[in-house]
Design a protein around this motif. Structure first.
Motif, PDB file in Angstrom:
ATOM      1  N   VAL A  13      -4.729  -3.126 -10.351  1.00 34.01           N
ATOM      2  CA  VAL A  13      -2.758  -3.304  -9.753  1.00 34.01           C
ATOM      3  C   VAL A  13      -2.820  -4.219  -8.661  1.00 34.01           C
ATOM      4  CG1 VAL A  13      -1.311  -1.314  -8.787  1.00 34.01           C
ATOM      5  CG2 VAL A  13      -2.613  -0.523 -10.906  1.00 34.01           C
ATOM      6  N   HIS A  14      -1.615  -4.586  -9.278  1.00 39.50           N
ATOM      7  CA  HIS A  14      -0.753  -5.792  -8.305  1.00 39.50           C
ATOM      8  C   HIS A  14       0.370  -4.997  -8.189  1.00 39.50           C
ATOM      9  CE1 HIS A  14      -3.449  -7.808 -10.295  1.00 39.50           C
ATOM     10  NE2 HIS A  14      -4.002  -8.734  -9.488  1.00 39.50           N
ATOM     11  N   ALA A  15       0.416  -5.055  -6.724  1.00 41.06           N
ATOM     12  CA  ALA A  15       1.998  -4.587  -5.887  1.00 41.06           C
ATOM     13  C   ALA A  15       2.160  -5.237  -4.742  1.00 41.06           C
ATOM     14  CB  ALA A  15       1.719  -3.018  -5.116  1.00 41.06           C
ATOM     15  N   THR A  16       3.849  -5.463  -4.397  1.00 40.08           N
ATOM     16  CA  THR A  16       4.126  -6.185  -3.187  1.00 40.08           C
ATOM     17  C   THR A  16       4.986  -5.270  -2.854  1.00 40.08           C
ATOM     18  OG1 THR A  16       6.116  -6.828  -5.358  1.00 40.08           O
ATOM     19  CG2 THR A  16       4.280  -8.557  -5.038  1.00 40.08           C
ATOM     20  N   TYR A  17       5.960  -5.744  -1.863  1.00 39.15           N
ATOM     21  CA  TYR A  17       7.093  -4.901  -1.291  1.00 39.15           C
ATOM     22  C   TYR A  17       8.454  -5.890  -1.207  1.00 39.15           C
ATOM     23  CZ  TYR A  17       4.381  -0.729   0.270  1.00 39.15           C
ATOM     24  OH  TYR A  17       3.636   0.046   0.083  1.00 39.15           O
ATOM     25  N   ASN A  18       9.388  -5.907  -1.757  1.00 37.34           N
ATOM     26  CA  ASN A  18      10.633  -6.763  -2.002  1.00 37.34           C
ATOM     27  C   ASN A  18      10.522  -7.786  -2.549  1.00 37.34           C
ATOM     28  OD1 ASN A  18      12.461  -4.943   0.257  1.00 37.34           O
ATOM     29  ND2 ASN A  18      10.821  -6.296   1.513  1.00 37.34           N
ATOM     30  N   HIS A  19       9.087  -7.815  -3.401  1.00 36.06           N
ATOM     31  CA  HIS A  19       9.356  -8.902  -4.174  1.00 36.06           C
ATOM     32  C   HIS A  19       9.326 -10.031  -3.258  1.00 36.06           C
ATOM     33  CE1 HIS A  19      11.126  -7.044  -8.187  1.00 36.06           C
ATOM     34  NE2 HIS A  19      11.890  -6.781  -7.460  1.00 36.06           N
ATOM     35  N   ALA A  45      -5.695  -1.965   4.343  1.00 41.76           N
ATOM     36  CA  ALA A  45      -6.206  -2.805   3.035  1.00 41.76           C
ATOM     37  C   ALA A  45      -5.275  -2.392   2.489  1.00 41.76           C
ATOM     38  CB  ALA A  45      -7.804  -1.972   3.541  1.00 41.76           C
ATOM     39  N   GLY A  46      -4.425  -1.107   1.982  1.00 46.97           N
ATOM     40  CA  GLY A  46      -3.868  -1.035   0.594  1.00 46.97           C
ATOM     41  C   GLY A  46      -4.043   1.006   0.257  1.00 46.97           C
ATOM     42  N   LYS A  47      -4.797   1.308   0.931  1.00 47.29           N
ATOM     43  CA  LYS A  47      -5.149   2.459   0.821  1.00 47.29           C
ATOM     44  C   LYS A  47      -3.858   3.261   0.598  1.00 47.29           C
ATOM     45  CE  LYS A  47      -7.346   3.806   4.514  1.00 47.29           C
ATOM     46  NZ  LYS A  47      -7.063   2.432   4.849  1.00 47.29           N
ATOM     47  N   SER A  48      -2.792   3.156   1.561  1.00 40.66           N
ATOM     48  CA  SER A  48      -1.521   4.127   0.979  1.00 40.66           C
ATOM     49  C   SER A  48      -0.900   3.797   0.095  1.00 40.66           C
ATOM     50  CB  SER A  48      -0.380   4.191   2.426  1.00 40.66           C
ATOM     51  OG  SER A  48      -1.590   4.727   3.606  1.00 40.66           O
ATOM     52  N   THR A  49      -0.883   1.825  -0.403  1.00 41.31           N
ATOM     53  CA  THR A  49       0.093   1.457  -0.336  1.00 41.31           C
ATOM     54  C   THR A  49      -0.259   1.737  -2.275  1.00 41.31           C
ATOM     55  OG1 THR A  49       0.469  -0.568   0.164  1.00 41.31           O
ATOM     56  CG2 THR A  49       0.778  -0.516  -1.565  1.00 41.31           C
ATOM     57  N   THR A  50      -1.248   1.816  -2.238  1.00 40.79           N
ATOM     58  CA  THR A  50      -2.159   2.746  -3.908  1.00 40.79           C
ATOM     59  C   THR A  50      -1.851   3.903  -3.707  1.00 40.79           C
ATOM     60  OG1 THR A  50      -4.409   1.065  -3.429  1.00 40.79           O
ATOM     61  CG2 THR A  50      -4.313   3.103  -4.707  1.00 40.79           C
ATOM     62  N   LEU A  51      -2.087   4.594  -3.381  1.00 43.51           N
ATOM     63  CA  LEU A  51      -1.192   6.479  -3.345  1.00 43.51           C
ATOM     64  C   LEU A  51      -0.050   6.164  -3.638  1.00 43.51           C
ATOM     65  CD1 LEU A  51      -3.664   7.627  -0.495  1.00 43.51           C
ATOM     66  CD2 LEU A  51      -4.277   7.758  -3.151  1.00 43.51           C
ATOM     67  N   LEU A  58       5.654   4.587  -4.564  1.00 44.36           N
ATOM     68  CA  LEU A  58       6.660   2.860  -4.494  1.00 44.36           C
ATOM     69  C   LEU A  58       8.316   2.087  -4.628  1.00 44.36           C
ATOM     70  CD1 LEU A  58       3.424   0.489  -5.371  1.00 44.36           C
ATOM     71  CD2 LEU A  58       4.048   1.050  -2.981  1.00 44.36           C
ATOM     72  N   PRO A  59       9.357   2.568  -5.453  1.00 43.69           N
ATOM     73  CA  PRO A  59      10.024   2.276  -5.603  1.00 43.69           C
ATOM     74  C   PRO A  59      10.971   2.399  -4.436  1.00 43.69           C
ATOM     75  CG  PRO A  59       9.325   2.987  -7.426  1.00 43.69           C
ATOM     76  CD  PRO A  59       8.251   3.316  -6.651  1.00 43.69           C
ATOM     77  N   ALA A  60      10.811   3.332  -4.184  1.00 42.58           N
ATOM     78  CA  ALA A  60      11.331   4.624  -2.435  1.00 42.58           C
ATOM     79  C   ALA A  60      11.081   3.622  -1.144  1.00 42.58           C
ATOM     80  CB  ALA A  60      11.034   5.806  -2.381  1.00 42.58           C
TER      81      ALA A  60
END
Length: 263
Positions: A13-19, A45-51, A58-60
């Motif tokens: 999984v790859h993820a961003t905020y605000n693109h 490290a990205g733990k909360s984003t992963t959850l 994430l969209p919220a």
């Protein structure tokens, strides 16, 4: 393809905020039914984003998954609303001990049962089960949640989630801001739940020492990438884990600049 015993798959999984702001760029792990899995890593490290990605929250927060996929019970979570995921059994306890402070502890718990349209008899049965796992909540059942301790509020938040009868319980930093003895009580209760009911648990934790003590397996995140995975008992013995994540000193000759992925 994962087997029928796998309840959650997080695949590259790859993820961003605000693109624009990269948060994850290569997180992968699997969680099997009845397993207690810890997601470890330093702050940021990205733990909360992963959850949040797992629960499709994430969209919220103006976040988005740009690559990879997350499957729960064989279905893509990105195609399901967070509320639908909760009703399907994927229930998250957010960071920060969220509970209704103007309601009593028991009213907080009952709200979790009402959320899944439980009947009164079922709710009463589930309440007793929660009180068995968290005896302190039974003592505080008539107390306003806002007047209880931080540990009791965290137990209330977990108990309310359990009233939804989850198949997968997801917790974000349940130890944050709590005294060590309270943290131990919470993790003991989680392990008892896991062992006695078969509840699958995914917990993100910065307190790696306590997480590795109670979890079955663990995945370590570093700068938005999963860099290490394995049995918790094995990871506790690794010198790089002890030095960088458990706060113990390693000899200079064995201190790596970062953890390397292992099969």
């Amino acid at each position: 393809m994962p087997g029928n015993d796998v309840i959650l798959v997080v695949d590259n999984v790859h993820a961003t905020y605000n693109h624009a702001i990269t948060a994850l760029h290569g997180v992968s792990f699997e969680l099997r039914r009845g397993e207690f899995l810890a997601l470890l890593g330093a702050n940021g490290a990205g733990k909360s984003t992963t959850l949040k990605a797992v629960s499709n929250l994430l969209p919220a927060e103006r976040g988005q998954i740009n690559a990879g996929a997350i499957g729960f019970e064989g279905g893509d979570v990105s195609h399901r609303r967070p509320g639908d995921l909760v009703r399907a059994g994927l229930v998250q306890v957010l960071e920060g001990r969220h509970c209704f402070k103007s309601l009593t502890v028991e009213e907080n718990l009952v709200s979790g049962g009402i959320g899944r349209s439980g009947r009164r008899a079922e709710i009463n049965q589930d309440l007793q089960r929660i009180y068995d796992f968290f005896p302190r909540l039974a003592e505080k059942r008539r107390t306003l949640a806002g007047l209880t301790s931080g540990g009791e509020q965290q137990m209330t938040a977990i108990g309310r989630a359990l009233m939804s009868r989850p198949r997968l319980l997801v917790l974000d930093e349940p130890s944050m801001g709590l005294a060590p003895l309270v943290v131990q009580d919470i993790f003991l209760a989680l392990k008892k739940l896991n062992r006695e009911t078969g509840l699958s648990i995914l917990v993100a934790e910065q307190n790696s020492a306590v997480a590795l003590k109670y979890a079955d397996h663990a995945t370590v995140l570093e700068n938005g990438v999963s860099v290490l995975t394995g049995a918790a008992a094995d990871l506790r013995q690794r010198e790089d884990m002890r030095a960088f994540y458990l706060g113990q000193q390693a000899s200079p000759a064995t201190q790596p600049t970062h953890l390397h992925a292992v099969a």
